[in-house]
Write an enzyme that holds these catalytic residues in place. Structure first.
Site, PDB file in Angstrom:
ATOM      1  CG  HIS A   1     -28.949  -3.060  31.965  1.00  0.00           C
ATOM      2  ND1 HIS A   1     -28.402  -3.577  33.299  1.00  0.00           N
ATOM      3  CD2 HIS A   1     -29.806  -2.068  32.440  1.00  0.00           C
ATOM      4  CE1 HIS A   1     -28.889  -2.869  34.233  1.00  0.00           C
ATOM      5  NE2 HIS A   1     -29.830  -1.967  33.625  1.00  0.00           N
TER       6      HIS A   1
ATOM      7  CG  PHE B   1     -36.962   1.095  35.700  1.00  0.00           C
ATOM      8  CD1 PHE B   1     -36.408   2.113  35.171  1.00  0.00           C
ATOM      9  CD2 PHE B   1     -37.664   0.226  34.841  1.00  0.00           C
ATOM     10  CE1 PHE B   1     -35.925   2.294  33.848  1.00  0.00           C
ATOM     11  CE2 PHE B   1     -37.415   0.097  33.570  1.00  0.00           C
ATOM     12  CZ  PHE B   1     -36.568   1.479  33.211  1.00  0.00           C
TER      13      PHE B   1
ATOM     14  CE  LYS C   1     -25.607  -1.923  33.226  1.00  0.00           C
ATOM     15  NZ  LYS C   1     -24.755  -1.350  34.188  1.00  0.00           N
TER      16      LYS C   1
ATOM     17  CB  CYS D   1     -31.153  -2.103  36.954  1.00  0.00           C
ATOM     18  SG  CYS D   1     -32.159  -2.545  35.506  1.00  0.00           S
TER      19      CYS D   1
ATOM     20  CD  GLU E   1     -23.575   5.815  36.199  1.00  0.00           C
ATOM     21  OE1 GLU E   1     -22.954   5.411  37.052  1.00  0.00           O
ATOM     22  OE2 GLU E   1     -23.839   5.523  35.347  1.00  0.00           O
TER      23      GLU E   1
END
Length: 410
Positions: free
Chosen positions: A339, A398, A334, A163, A313
């Site tokens: 996403h 990831f 989002k 991502c 985050e």
């Protein structure tokens, strides 16, 4: 000598608009592009919602032969690239196409094609698998297809970092132009993984929201967040060396001034404790931009609506910005479009560019329940009319991949 890099073209196809104008209008109207999945039968699935590109017919963009030879992810990439290229005003007459690169990424690649052809192999036999299977499925083909479509003969690569892919693509394109290797690069990402195996994979790792109310499914920073909603689409930006852009009289949307990338080196899916990897990426971007944390007016957060991402985050932003984190505006778009995986960063960079241009801060929509772990100014529910000079966009993937870019008003 380091060269300055500016943005001169924008192109997108998203769950809230089939071009940049429609997508930005969707942001301003606080549109939610999440709805029931139509691309496959979800009867046996817990996940019922996704953010699909609406009213899309390949035949409106490609002839029959070309459409059959392009995975949906490559189709989206070409559509976004066409728009960005046209918007930029670049032609073979005003630009050396041997110095035009394509850095278009995908986090997964042609997953729909992979699923379809595996089914053919199992049901009909190996001799019925399409000879176009591999060229349609491999993750570099959106970049390759865009280069072929536009005649771009410079460097053509696809950076696959889940991502974070398209933010890495933009950052690496910025560096490539900055140090003189290319004059122009189409940079961004594309994704189309809303298919039964894609949803099953994310569902079984408990990453997706099982919500059935589209307005309470993707809810970044909300205390009731319970997973992300998969989206699809593409975003492409034209990055260009400043003097080259000035010489041909290009419209300049914004300047790219900083890029930072790091690895958590921690876990295949979970972010490092307290978001320390993401914080280091932001710090690197700030250092590269030669600014101070308090210079950043707005951050478009990765903000996926998973518990760990949003809390980590938040900690990362506090670590990177220090006291300035108390004043910076932070939102996640989002909630509007789910996403987009490998395409998310590129679309969000486009929204950051429009934020600078139109002096509008995108809100975090559908926000209701305040979370003490996410105690930043998340611009809840309402647009803010405010001039901004410097914006940051974050993407996390990831494998522990972190990337941040910084844009500035030109």
């Amino acid at each position: 000598m380091e060269r300055r890099v500016v943005i001169t073209g924008l192109g997108a196809i998203t769950p809230i608009g089939n071009n940049v104008e429609e997508t930005w209008k969707g942001i301003k109207e606080k549109k939610c592009g999440i709805d029931e999945i139509t691309l496959f039968d979800t009867t046996n699935y817990k996940t019922k919602l996704a953010a699909e590109v609406k009213n899309y017919e390949a035949s409106e963009h490609f002839d029959r032969k070309q459409a059959k030879r392009l995975d949906r992810s490559s189709q989206f990439a070409i559509i976004a690239a066409r728009e960005a290229f046209q918007d930029s005003g670049i032609t073979k007459e005003n630009t050396d196409m041997e110095r035009v690169g394509v850095f278009v990424s995908s986090g997964i690649g042609g997953l729909q094609t992979i699923q379809e052809q595996c089914e053919v192999n199992c049901i009909k036999g190996n001799n019925r698998v399409s000879p176009m299977f591999i060229p349609m499925a491999i993750a570099n083909m959106p970049a390759g297809n865009v280069a072929i479509e536009l005649g771009a003969k410079g460097e053509s690569i696809s950076i696959v970092t889940a991502c974070a892919s398209s933010t890495h693509a933009i950052g690496e394109a910025y560096k490539t132009i900055k140090y003189g290797s290319e004059d122009v690069i189409l940079a961004g990402g594309t994704e189309s993984s809303i298919c039964s195996v894609g949803i099953a994979g994310f569902e079984n790792m408990k990453a997706l929201s099982y919500a059935t109310d589209k307005n309470r499914a993707s809810i970044p920073f909300d205390k009731e967040r319970n997973g992300f909603v998969m989206g699809e689409g593409a975003g492409v930006l034209v990055l260009e060396e400043l003097e080259h852009a000035i010489k041909r009289g290009a419209k300049i949307y914004a300047e790219v001034i900083g890029y930072g990338a790091t690895s958590d080196a921690y876990h295949i899916t979970s972010p490092a404790p307290e978001g320390e990897g993401g914080a280091r990426a932001m710090k690197r971007a700030i250092q590269d931009a030669m600014i101070q944390p308090q210079d950043i007016d707005y951050i478009n957060a990765h903000g996926t609506s998973t518990h760990l991402n949003d809390s980590c985050e938040t900690m990362a932003i506090k670590s990177a910005l220090g006291e300035a984190a108390k004043k910076v505006m932070v939102s996640s778009t989002k909630g509007n479009m789910g996403h987009l995986l490998g395409a998310a960063g590129a679309v969000e960079a486009i929204l950051c560019t429009k934020t600078i241009e139109e002096k509008l801060i995108p809100p975090t929509i559908n926000y209701q329940e305040k979370d003490e772990e996410c105690d930043l100014d998340v611009v809840p529910n309402e647009l803010r009319h405010k001039e901004v000079t410097v914006v940051m966009s974050n993407s996390l993937g990831f494998g522990g991949h972190n990337s941040s870019i910084i844009l500035k008003k030109y």
